[in-house]
Motif scaffolding. Structure first.
Motif, PDB file in Angstrom:
ATOM      1  N   ARG A 130       0.833  -1.206   0.000  1.00  0.00           N
ATOM      2  CA  ARG A 130       0.000   0.000   0.000  1.00  0.00           C
ATOM      3  C   ARG A 130       0.868   1.256   0.000  1.00  0.00           C
ATOM      4  NH1 ARG A 130      -3.037  -2.979   3.698  1.00  0.00           N
ATOM      5  NH2 ARG A 130      -2.122  -1.869   5.437  1.00  0.00           N
ATOM      6  N   GLU A 131       1.942   1.237   0.835  1.00  0.00           N
ATOM      7  CA  GLU A 131       2.852   2.388   0.864  1.00  0.00           C
ATOM      8  C   GLU A 131       3.526   2.584  -0.490  1.00  0.00           C
ATOM      9  OE1 GLU A 131       5.694   2.064   3.966  1.00  0.00           O
ATOM     10  OE2 GLU A 131       4.183   2.018   5.549  1.00  0.00           O
ATOM     11  N   ALA A 132       3.896   1.483  -1.128  1.00  0.00           N
ATOM     12  CA  ALA A 132       4.559   1.570  -2.426  1.00  0.00           C
ATOM     13  C   ALA A 132       3.622   2.171  -3.461  1.00  0.00           C
ATOM     14  CB  ALA A 132       5.028   0.184  -2.875  1.00  0.00           C
ATOM     15  N   ALA A 133       2.358   1.739  -3.436  1.00  0.00           N
ATOM     16  CA  ALA A 133       1.390   2.282  -4.390  1.00  0.00           C
ATOM     17  C   ALA A 133       1.162   3.776  -4.143  1.00  0.00           C
ATOM     18  CB  ALA A 133       0.079   1.520  -4.273  1.00  0.00           C
ATOM     19  N   LYS A 134       1.108   4.168  -2.856  1.00  0.00           N
ATOM     20  CA  LYS A 134       0.909   5.572  -2.526  1.00  0.00           C
ATOM     21  C   LYS A 134       2.109   6.414  -2.972  1.00  0.00           C
ATOM     22  CE  LYS A 134       0.618   6.351   1.801  1.00  0.00           C
ATOM     23  NZ  LYS A 134       0.363   6.616   3.211  1.00  0.00           N
ATOM     24  N   LEU A 135       3.328   5.905  -2.760  1.00  0.00           N
ATOM     25  CA  LEU A 135       4.533   6.630  -3.149  1.00  0.00           C
ATOM     26  C   LEU A 135       4.671   6.725  -4.670  1.00  0.00           C
ATOM     27  CD1 LEU A 135       7.126   5.214  -0.633  1.00  0.00           C
ATOM     28  CD2 LEU A 135       6.325   7.559  -0.772  1.00  0.00           C
ATOM     29  N   GLU A 136       4.176   5.710  -5.363  1.00  0.00           N
ATOM     30  CA  GLU A 136       4.291   5.681  -6.824  1.00  0.00           C
ATOM     31  C   GLU A 136       3.502   6.824  -7.463  1.00  0.00           C
ATOM     32  OE1 GLU A 136       3.661   2.408 -10.360  1.00  0.00           O
ATOM     33  OE2 GLU A 136       3.563   1.776  -8.287  1.00  0.00           O
ATOM     34  N   GLN A 137       2.417   7.229  -6.825  1.00  0.00           N
ATOM     35  CA  GLN A 137       1.559   8.257  -7.397  1.00  0.00           C
ATOM     36  C   GLN A 137       2.096   9.672  -7.147  1.00  0.00           C
ATOM     37  OE1 GLN A 137      -2.137   7.365  -5.549  1.00  0.00           O
ATOM     38  NE2 GLN A 137      -2.538   5.578  -6.824  1.00  0.00           N
ATOM     39  N   THR A 138       3.048   9.805  -6.243  1.00  0.00           N
ATOM     40  CA  THR A 138       3.570  11.140  -5.937  1.00  0.00           C
ATOM     41  C   THR A 138       4.938  11.340  -6.590  1.00  0.00           C
ATOM     42  OG1 THR A 138       4.635  10.348  -3.927  1.00  0.00           O
ATOM     43  CG2 THR A 138       2.405  11.219  -3.718  1.00  0.00           C
ATOM     44  N   LYS A 139       5.345  12.593  -6.710  1.00  0.00           N
ATOM     45  CA  LYS A 139       6.653  12.926  -7.261  1.00  0.00           C
ATOM     46  C   LYS A 139       7.662  13.012  -6.126  1.00  0.00           C
ATOM     47  CE  LYS A 139       4.929  15.546 -11.166  1.00  0.00           C
ATOM     48  NZ  LYS A 139       4.919  16.835 -11.827  1.00  0.00           N
ATOM     49  N   VAL A 140       8.929  12.778  -6.449  1.00  0.00           N
ATOM     50  CA  VAL A 140       9.980  12.805  -5.440  1.00  0.00           C
ATOM     51  C   VAL A 140      10.112  14.203  -4.833  1.00  0.00           C
ATOM     52  CG1 VAL A 140      12.453  12.452  -5.045  1.00  0.00           C
ATOM     53  CG2 VAL A 140      11.235  10.959  -6.599  1.00  0.00           C
ATOM     54  N   GLU A 141       9.930  15.234  -5.661  1.00  0.00           N
ATOM     55  CA  GLU A 141      10.097  16.604  -5.169  1.00  0.00           C
ATOM     56  C   GLU A 141       9.046  16.952  -4.111  1.00  0.00           C
ATOM     57  OE1 GLU A 141       9.616  16.105  -8.627  1.00  0.00           O
ATOM     58  OE2 GLU A 141      11.755  15.919  -8.990  1.00  0.00           O
ATOM     59  N   ASP A 142       7.863  16.316  -4.184  1.00  0.00           N
ATOM     60  CA  ASP A 142       6.776  16.632  -3.263  1.00  0.00           C
ATOM     61  C   ASP A 142       6.889  15.877  -1.931  1.00  0.00           C
ATOM     62  OD1 ASP A 142       5.842  18.158  -5.327  1.00  0.00           O
ATOM     63  OD2 ASP A 142       4.403  16.656  -6.025  1.00  0.00           O
ATOM     64  N   LEU A 143       7.786  14.903  -1.840  1.00  0.00           N
ATOM     65  CA  LEU A 143       7.880  14.066  -0.641  1.00  0.00           C
ATOM     66  C   LEU A 143       8.710  14.736   0.443  1.00  0.00           C
ATOM     67  CD1 LEU A 143       8.516  10.566  -2.222  1.00  0.00           C
ATOM     68  CD2 LEU A 143       6.419  11.381  -1.199  1.00  0.00           C
ATOM     69  N   SER A 144       8.368  14.417   1.686  1.00  0.00           N
ATOM     70  CA  SER A 144       9.169  14.893   2.811  1.00  0.00           C
ATOM     71  C   SER A 144      10.379  13.978   2.974  1.00  0.00           C
ATOM     72  CB  SER A 144       8.330  14.881   4.091  1.00  0.00           C
ATOM     73  OG  SER A 144       8.013  13.538   4.426  1.00  0.00           O
ATOM     74  N   THR A 145      11.298  14.397   3.805  1.00  0.00           N
ATOM     75  CA  THR A 145      12.507  13.606   4.038  1.00  0.00           C
ATOM     76  C   THR A 145      12.156  12.242   4.624  1.00  0.00           C
ATOM     77  OG1 THR A 145      13.653  15.664   4.522  1.00  0.00           O
ATOM     78  CG2 THR A 145      14.768  13.635   5.136  1.00  0.00           C
ATOM     79  N   GLN A 146      11.206  12.228   5.545  1.00  0.00           N
ATOM     80  CA  GLN A 146      10.779  10.978   6.173  1.00  0.00           C
ATOM     81  C   GLN A 146      10.178  10.033   5.140  1.00  0.00           C
ATOM     82  OE1 GLN A 146      11.377   9.998   9.167  1.00  0.00           O
ATOM     83  NE2 GLN A 146      10.264   8.085   9.015  1.00  0.00           N
ATOM     84  N   ALA A 147       9.385  10.551   4.220  1.00  0.00           N
ATOM     85  CA  ALA A 147       8.765   9.709   3.191  1.00  0.00           C
ATOM     86  C   ALA A 147       9.818   9.156   2.230  1.00  0.00           C
ATOM     87  CB  ALA A 147       7.726  10.515   2.424  1.00  0.00           C
ATOM     88  N   ILE A 148      10.833   9.966   1.940  1.00  0.00           N
ATOM     89  CA  ILE A 148      11.910   9.485   1.060  1.00  0.00           C
ATOM     90  C   ILE A 148      12.689   8.361   1.747  1.00  0.00           C
ATOM     91  CG2 ILE A 148      14.102  10.138  -0.021  1.00  0.00           C
ATOM     92  CD1 ILE A 148      12.844  12.875  -0.572  1.00  0.00           C
ATOM     93  N   VAL A 149      12.947   8.523   3.042  1.00  0.00           N
ATOM     94  CA  VAL A 149      13.645   7.474   3.793  1.00  0.00           C
ATOM     95  C   VAL A 149      12.824   6.191   3.788  1.00  0.00           C
ATOM     96  CG1 VAL A 149      14.421   6.802   6.107  1.00  0.00           C
ATOM     97  CG2 VAL A 149      14.960   9.065   5.215  1.00  0.00           C
ATOM     98  N   GLU A 150      11.512   6.305   3.980  1.00  0.00           N
ATOM     99  CA  GLU A 150      10.641   5.125   3.941  1.00  0.00           C
ATOM    100  C   GLU A 150      10.653   4.478   2.565  1.00  0.00           C
ATOM    101  OE1 GLU A 150       6.714   5.936   5.320  1.00  0.00           O
ATOM    102  OE2 GLU A 150       7.425   6.761   7.217  1.00  0.00           O
ATOM    103  N   ALA A 151      10.668   5.299   1.519  1.00  0.00           N
ATOM    104  CA  ALA A 151      10.697   4.761   0.155  1.00  0.00           C
ATOM    105  C   ALA A 151      11.998   4.010  -0.104  1.00  0.00           C
ATOM    106  CB  ALA A 151      10.523   5.881  -0.860  1.00  0.00           C
TER     107      ALA A 151
END
Length: 176
Positions: free
Chosen positions: A55-76
């Motif tokens: 589910r997290e992977a699907a959610k991250l796939e729909q967003t752009k890297v520039e829009d993610l927070s540092t915590q979300a990038i670490v999780e990705a």
């Protein structure tokens, strides 16, 4: 004094009736049931964890890297089901049957850093010296065998294969 024994005493677990087998069997069955329950709970926990990661992977796939927070990038980055391409696009990997963490060698192999870059290495030429040495050694071995064996082919008395090799090496040294 001669000892005698009855085979039935050894065949039965408890010939005198001191222990109750049913109690042992109940305890064993209870332990087995607890182990099965724990294994089922562990399987369910792993399946839930995989589903959450998907589910997290699907959610991250729909967003752009520039829009993610540092915590979300670490999780990705730490999510085994998510890959980040060199252009920054996030996509989820297809789920494999076994969730095996790749070894360091696997990572190096996939990196392509040490792959052949479309050219072949030059083939090594055999050394002339080695060819000559092998030829000379085989002729010396032939001669040493002839000296240390009988006409029937048996080794002479007191001689071994090691003696034949020593003689061949000595002949080879004399040849030089």
């Amino acid at each position: 004094m001669e000892y005698s024994f009855d085979f039935d005493d050894f065949r039965d677990r408890d010939p005198r009736g001191l222990f109750d087998d049913r109690e042992f069997m109940r305890e064993r069955d209870l332990r087995d049931e607890i182990a099965r329950e724990r294994a089922a709970l562990e399987r369910d926990r792993l399946e839930d964890e995989r589903n959450r990661a998907m589910r997290e992977a699907a959610k991250l796939e729909q967003t752009k890297v520039e829009d993610l927070s540092t915590q979300a990038i670490v999780e990705a980055i730490n999510n085994p089901l998510v890959s980040v391409a060199s252009d920054g696009k996030i996509f989820s990997r297809p789920r494999r049957r076994t969730m095996r963490r790749p070894s360091g060698r696997d990572i190096i192999r996939r990196s392509g850093q040490f792959a052949m870059q479309g050219f072949d290495l030059p083939a090594k030429k055999p050394r002339k010296k080695n060819k000559k040495h092998c030829k000379n050694l085989s002729s010396c071995l032939r001669q040493a065998n002839a000296e240390l064996r009988t006409k029937k082919g048996k080794l002479r008395k007191g001689k071994t294969q090691a003696d034949i090799m020593k003689r061949a090496q000595r002949l080879l040294r004399k040849m030089k």
